[in-house]
Structures are given as structure tokens and as C-alpha cells.
Design a protein around this motif. Structure first.
Motif, PDB file in Angstrom:
ATOM      1  N   UNK A  23       4.342 -12.989  -4.045  1.00 24.76           N
ATOM      2  CA  UNK A  23       2.623 -12.092  -4.649  1.00 24.76           C
ATOM      3  C   UNK A  23       2.990 -11.367  -5.411  1.00 24.76           C
ATOM      4  N   UNK A  24       3.437 -10.106  -5.071  1.00 27.35           N
ATOM      5  CA  UNK A  24       3.777  -8.943  -5.819  1.00 27.35           C
ATOM      6  C   UNK A  24       4.667  -8.858  -6.899  1.00 27.35           C
ATOM      7  N   UNK A  25       5.772  -9.707  -6.480  1.00 23.95           N
ATOM      8  CA  UNK A  25       7.053  -9.658  -7.464  1.00 23.95           C
ATOM      9  C   UNK A  25       7.217 -11.459  -8.244  1.00 23.95           C
ATOM     10  N   UNK A  26       6.233 -12.535  -8.021  1.00 29.32           N
ATOM     11  CA  UNK A  26       6.184 -13.014  -8.885  1.00 29.32           C
ATOM     12  C   UNK A  26       7.247 -13.949  -8.429  1.00 29.32           C
ATOM     13  N   UNK A  27       7.934 -14.190  -7.563  1.00 28.99           N
ATOM     14  CA  UNK A  27       8.941 -14.863  -7.106  1.00 28.99           C
ATOM     15  C   UNK A  27       8.942 -15.992  -5.758  1.00 28.99           C
ATOM     16  N   UNK A  28       9.360 -16.988  -6.264  1.00 31.13           N
ATOM     17  CA  UNK A  28       9.624 -17.855  -5.119  1.00 31.13           C
ATOM     18  C   UNK A  28       9.266 -17.378  -3.687  1.00 31.13           C
ATOM     19  N   UNK A  29       9.371 -17.920  -2.602  1.00 33.56           N
ATOM     20  CA  UNK A  29       9.448 -18.517  -1.079  1.00 33.56           C
ATOM     21  C   UNK A  29      11.078 -17.326  -1.115  1.00 33.56           C
ATOM     22  N   UNK A  30      11.474 -18.822  -1.516  1.00 36.98           N
ATOM     23  CA  UNK A  30      13.157 -19.152  -1.493  1.00 36.98           C
ATOM     24  C   UNK A  30      14.063 -17.990  -1.867  1.00 36.98           C
ATOM     25  N   UNK A  31      13.134 -17.429  -2.938  1.00 34.95           N
ATOM     26  CA  UNK A  31      13.596 -16.101  -3.568  1.00 34.95           C
ATOM     27  C   UNK A  31      13.367 -15.037  -3.107  1.00 34.95           C
TER      28      UNK A  31
ATOM     29  N   UNK B  13       1.041  -1.545  -0.002  1.00 31.66           N
ATOM     30  CA  UNK B  13      -0.280   0.267   0.220  1.00 31.66           C
ATOM     31  C   UNK B  13       0.328   1.745   0.431  1.00 31.66           C
ATOM     32  N   UNK B  14       2.219   1.325   0.780  1.00 29.02           N
ATOM     33  CA  UNK B  14       3.117   2.307   0.684  1.00 29.02           C
ATOM     34  C   UNK B  14       4.248   1.656  -0.640  1.00 29.02           C
ATOM     35  N   UNK B  15       4.369   0.830  -0.755  1.00 25.43           N
ATOM     36  CA  UNK B  15       5.551   1.135  -1.576  1.00 25.43           C
ATOM     37  C   UNK B  15       4.652   0.223  -2.495  1.00 25.43           C
ATOM     38  N   UNK B  16       4.329   0.629  -4.080  1.00 32.04           N
ATOM     39  CA  UNK B  16       3.687   0.238  -5.222  1.00 32.04           C
ATOM     40  C   UNK B  16       4.274  -1.110  -5.908  1.00 32.04           C
ATOM     41  N   UNK B  17       3.010  -2.512  -6.801  1.00 26.23           N
ATOM     42  CA  UNK B  17       4.697  -3.603  -6.608  1.00 26.23           C
ATOM     43  C   UNK B  17       4.929  -2.811  -7.679  1.00 26.23           C
TER      44      UNK B  17
ATOM     45  N   UNK C 262       7.393  -0.503  -8.545  1.00 32.07           N
ATOM     46  CA  UNK C 262       8.551   0.114  -7.815  1.00 32.07           C
ATOM     47  C   UNK C 262       9.289  -1.320  -7.195  1.00 32.07           C
ATOM     48  N   UNK C 263       8.858  -2.626  -6.425  1.00 31.48           N
ATOM     49  CA  UNK C 263       9.490  -2.984  -5.362  1.00 31.48           C
ATOM     50  C   UNK C 263       9.820  -4.475  -6.927  1.00 31.48           C
ATOM     51  N   UNK C 264       9.608  -4.323  -7.790  1.00 33.89           N
ATOM     52  CA  UNK C 264       9.238  -5.552  -9.397  1.00 33.89           C
ATOM     53  C   UNK C 264      11.113  -4.862  -9.586  1.00 33.89           C
ATOM     54  N   UNK C 265      11.089  -2.816  -9.984  1.00 35.13           N
ATOM     55  CA  UNK C 265      12.084  -2.604 -10.431  1.00 35.13           C
ATOM     56  C   UNK C 265      13.123  -1.846  -9.773  1.00 35.13           C
ATOM     57  N   UNK C 266      13.180  -2.005  -8.717  1.00 33.39           N
ATOM     58  CA  UNK C 266      13.808  -2.040  -6.817  1.00 33.39           C
ATOM     59  C   UNK C 266      14.705  -3.191  -7.331  1.00 33.39           C
ATOM     60  N   UNK C 267      13.959  -4.667  -8.097  1.00 35.77           N
ATOM     61  CA  UNK C 267      14.698  -5.674  -7.648  1.00 35.77           C
ATOM     62  C   UNK C 267      15.569  -5.760  -8.330  1.00 35.77           C
ATOM     63  N   UNK C 268      14.580  -5.414 -10.098  1.00 32.79           N
ATOM     64  CA  UNK C 268      15.514  -5.548 -11.259  1.00 32.79           C
ATOM     65  C   UNK C 268      16.422  -5.041 -11.276  1.00 32.79           C
ATOM     66  N   UNK C 269      16.967  -3.477 -10.065  1.00 34.19           N
ATOM     67  CA  UNK C 269      17.882  -2.596 -10.417  1.00 34.19           C
ATOM     68  C   UNK C 269      18.749  -2.635  -9.297  1.00 34.19           C
ATOM     69  N   UNK C 270      18.600  -3.610  -7.808  1.00 39.68           N
ATOM     70  CA  UNK C 270      19.639  -3.906  -6.743  1.00 39.68           C
ATOM     71  C   UNK C 270      19.349  -5.405  -6.703  1.00 39.68           C
ATOM     72  N   UNK C 271      18.707  -6.178  -7.327  1.00 37.39           N
ATOM     73  CA  UNK C 271      18.930  -7.967  -6.746  1.00 37.39           C
ATOM     74  C   UNK C 271      18.487  -7.589  -5.370  1.00 37.39           C
ATOM     75  N   UNK C 272      18.264  -8.949  -5.063  1.00 42.08           N
ATOM     76  CA  UNK C 272      17.901  -9.594  -4.052  1.00 42.08           C
ATOM     77  C   UNK C 272      19.921  -9.319  -2.510  1.00 42.08           C
ATOM     78  N   UNK C 273      20.483  -8.998  -3.295  1.00 39.74           N
ATOM     79  CA  UNK C 273      21.775  -8.598  -2.640  1.00 39.74           C
ATOM     80  C   UNK C 273      21.888  -7.425  -1.681  1.00 39.74           C
TER      81      UNK C 273
END
Length: 386
Positions: free
Chosen positions: A324-332, A250-254, A256-267
Motif C-alpha cells: 500500500x505505501x510503496x505502490x509495489x506488487x505483492x511479489x515485488x 506509524x513508526x516509519x513514514x511512507x 522514508x520507506x519509499x526513499x529507502x527502497x529507492x536507495x537500497x533496493x529490495x536486495x
């Protein structure tokens, strides 16, 4: 006296990103061995086939179960918040204190430090000053009169009152002397984050060059990136620093979360709850300063305009929302609440993954990824079975 050995048996653990059946041997608060199924020593905890993951690390939390960390006065309130975190799988958390009067800030850090010592609470990983070194235009709910320009003497008074527990400070890089202040705090071993800001790219970059390691809740209370002024967001995405993101979509739209992960990765992306005192409470009307807010369907909104009023998510819920918002698995998604915040806070040598020699901070999850058992440094701190 020989050290007590505990073995958690009959589990599947996330090991180096893969799920494998195993047993875990624990002694002196650390993981001493990752064993084949069937091997067990000492006291046995039956995991009943559940999934064992590293304990969640919430690097930015304001409260929960009716407790506001900014106004705590003693161990009882801190114990309640600790138990709230444990019930949702959090084995390490960083209390975030907003900008407030000096007296209130000193009282809060003294109470938190005293409670940590009294309870021997290893879950509290430090204290985060989310202010008062913030730009007025981007302060959020912080009172304008509580804001300060970078002030090392003020920081020292707070740090001394906390017994050295202040490990993180957020500041706005456009403030006068922000880069030099960043350099001073960094030399003291404090991790500086940039946020609540409308800074230029150059101002942000100067603080990063001076030692800033991350951005506080990127996209929230921060000027948007644009052609005319790339700003803090562009600097954060371009440079090799951590980006903290509120898992409440609700605060960080989905997108933007997906874009952030594309740019920075989970690391380099660390999810946080940023939860306020109403997290974990029932639906109803609550007072936020001079405004009223309604808690409905796990969302807190102001009554007057329906806008987002604060996060009431837990790390347990946040991980499921992230899948749910990223389409990634729980482990990811798991590293966003484990490995990444451990590195971001300088704790990766002890926390963030299931490895021999690291703290025995573990969460056992059922098939629906609900927390059933939480272990902190080898001790059970939450058991859903009672």
C-alpha cells in the motif's frame, strides 16, 4: 528406512520472481523437486490453487500474543510465541532482547536456548542482543542503568549462557571502542548492526569498515541526516550494508520507506515487525513500563501524548501495508520478508526462496494474501482449517 516424501499439489509458486503453477516435492525437510502440475509422490497436501511463497523471516521481534521475550522463563511461553509467528507465516524469527540487567539477560537467553532445544524449534534462528551497548541519548525505552560501553567479557557471559545462540548484536558506533568491539564480534561469527545512535558519519563508517553488516530499524531511534552531520543514516545509504526497516508505517513514514527502497533496493532492505507483546491481542488499554497505551485499529499509542508506543504488526500484515505505501506488487515486496533477511542473517544458503535443496519453509496464501498454511522444514506448523 526410506525417507518420507510429501508433495504439495495444485499450487502456484513464486519462482525467481515469477508466479508459476507447479507441485513441490519435499523430503527430509528440504525441497527435493519442483514438478509440473500433475506429478505427485508419497503423501499429498492439496494446495487448492493457493499461492506458495517462501516462509517469512522476521529478523527483529520482541513478542506477541501476550509474550514478552525479554521475560520468558520456559518453553511454554516460547511455544506460544512460536505458534503466534507460525499463524502469520513466519518460519524463522530472531528474538530481540533489549538492554536489561545482566541477571535478566542471562535468564532470558538461557530460557530461550533451553526452550529451543526442548521443542526442537527450528523457527528460532538465533538471539539478537539489542543492547546493552547503546548510547544513552538514543536508548529508547531501555533503562539508562542497564546500558554498557562495549564489553567483550559481558558478551561472552551472555553468549556462553545461550549456548552460542547470540548471532546478532546491535551497538551504537559512537561508544568508546565500538569499532574494535565490532571487529571482535565479527571474528566470532556474530553479525553486528548499528543503531540507537547519534553517531557521526566517521564513527559509523569505522564500524562498517570493521565488519558491521547492517543498521537496526533505520530512521527509528537514530539521529536524522543533515548537512552539518550526515551521520549513521548517510553511511547506511551510501555503503553496501543492509538496512532493516520497521514495516509499521506509524513508526516509519511512507516517504522514508519509499526513499529507502529507492536507495537500497529490495536486495539490501529487510522489513521487520519489531512487534511487542501486545501484537495479536484485542483492542484495549495496556501498561508499558510506567506509561499506559491504547491498542486501537492495529496501532499502539501512548495515552498521555498519543505518540507511537510500539509495533503490533505481523509479517502477514506488514507485507500488505508495504504494497500500500510503496505502490509495489505483492511479489515485488515479498523479498523484504524473505530473501533480504535471509541474506542479512547469513541464512540465504538454506532459506528465503523456493529452490531445490533449500529448507521446505513455505506459506500458502489465499486470494486475499491471508496465511492459510505454514510449513517449516517440511512439517505443517499452522493450518487455518484446524
Amino acid at each position: 528406512m526410506a525417507a518420507v516424501i510429501t508433495t504439495i499439489t495444485n499450487i502456484r509458486a513464486v519462482l525467481e520472481g515469477r508466479i508459476k503453477p507447479c507441485n513441490l516435492r519435499i523430503s527430509e525437510g528440504r525441497i527435493q523437486g519442483i514438478l509440473p502440475p500433475g506429478d505427485a509422490y508419497g503423501r499429498v497436501i492439496d494446495g487448492h490453487g493457493m499461492l506458495a511463497v517462501p516462509g517469512f523471516i522476521d529478523a527483529h521481534i520482541h513478542g506477541g500474543w501476550g509474550i514478552d521475550l525479554a521475560s520468558v522463563t520456559g518453553a511454554r511461553e516460547v511455544r506460544t510465541l512460536r505458534d503466534f509467528c507460525a499463524a502469520h507465516g513466519v518460519t524463522s524469527f530472531l528474538p530481540a532482547l533489549p538492554a536489561d540487567t545482566e541477571d535478566h539477560t542471562l535468564r532470558a537467553v538461557t530460557a530461550i536456548a533451553g526452550a529451543k532445544a526442548q521443542m526442537n524449534c527450528s523457527q528460532i534462528a538465533g538471539i539478537h542482543l539489542e543492547g546493552p551497548f547503546l548510547a544513552k541519548e538514543w536508548r529508547g525505552n531501555a533503562p539508562a542503568g542497564a546500558l554498557r560501553e562495549p564489553d567483550y567479557a559481558f558478551y561472552r557471559r551472555v553468549q556462553d549462557a545461550s549456548g552460542g545462540m547470540v548471532t546478532r548484536v546491535t551497538l551504537s558506533p559512537e561508544l568508546p571502542g565500538a569499532a574494535e568491539f565490532t571487529r571482535q564480534l565479527t571474528s566470532d561469527g556474530v553479525r553486528v548492526f548499528l543503531g540507537h545512535s547519534g553517531a557521526s558519519y566517521e564513527q559509523a563508517a569505522a564500524c562498517i569498515d570493521a565488519g558491521a553488516v547492517g543498521v537496526t530499524h533505520i530512521f527509528h531511534r537514530t539521529a536524522p541526516m543533515g548537512r552539518e552531520e550526515p551521520g549513521l543514516v548517510a553511511a547506511a545509504l551510501e555503503r553496501d550494508i543492509f538496512c532493516e526497516v520497521l514495516c509499521d508505517d506509524r513508526c516509519t513514514p511512507a516517504p522514508l520507506i519509499r526513499m529507502l527502497l529507492q536507495a537500497k533496493g529490495t536486495a539490501r532492505t529487510a522489513a521487520v515487525t519489531g512487534s511487542v507483546s501486545f501484537a495479536g491481542l484485542g483492542e484495549g488499554l495496556y501498561q508499558l513500563g510506567e506509561r499506559s497505551a491504547a491498542l486501537r485499529d492495529n496501532s499502539l499509542s501512548y495515552l498521555d501524548d498519543g505518540s507511537w508506543a510500539g509495533s503490533v504488526f505481523t509479517a502477514e500484515e506488514g507485507l500488505l501495508r508495504l504494497t500500500s505505501v510503496t505502490g509495489l506488487t505483492y511479489a515485488q515486496c515479498l523479498p523484504l520478508f524473505t530473501e533480504a533477511p535471509a541474506r542479512m542473517l547469513g541464512l540465504a544458503h538454506r532459506k528465503g526462496s523456493v529452490e531445490v535443496g533449500k529448507d521446505a519453509d513455505l506459506v500458502l496464501l489465499d486470494k486475499s494474501f491471508k496465511v492459510r498454511l505454514t510449513v517449516c522444514q517440511g512439517s505443517v506448523i499452522y493450518d487455518a482449517a484446524g
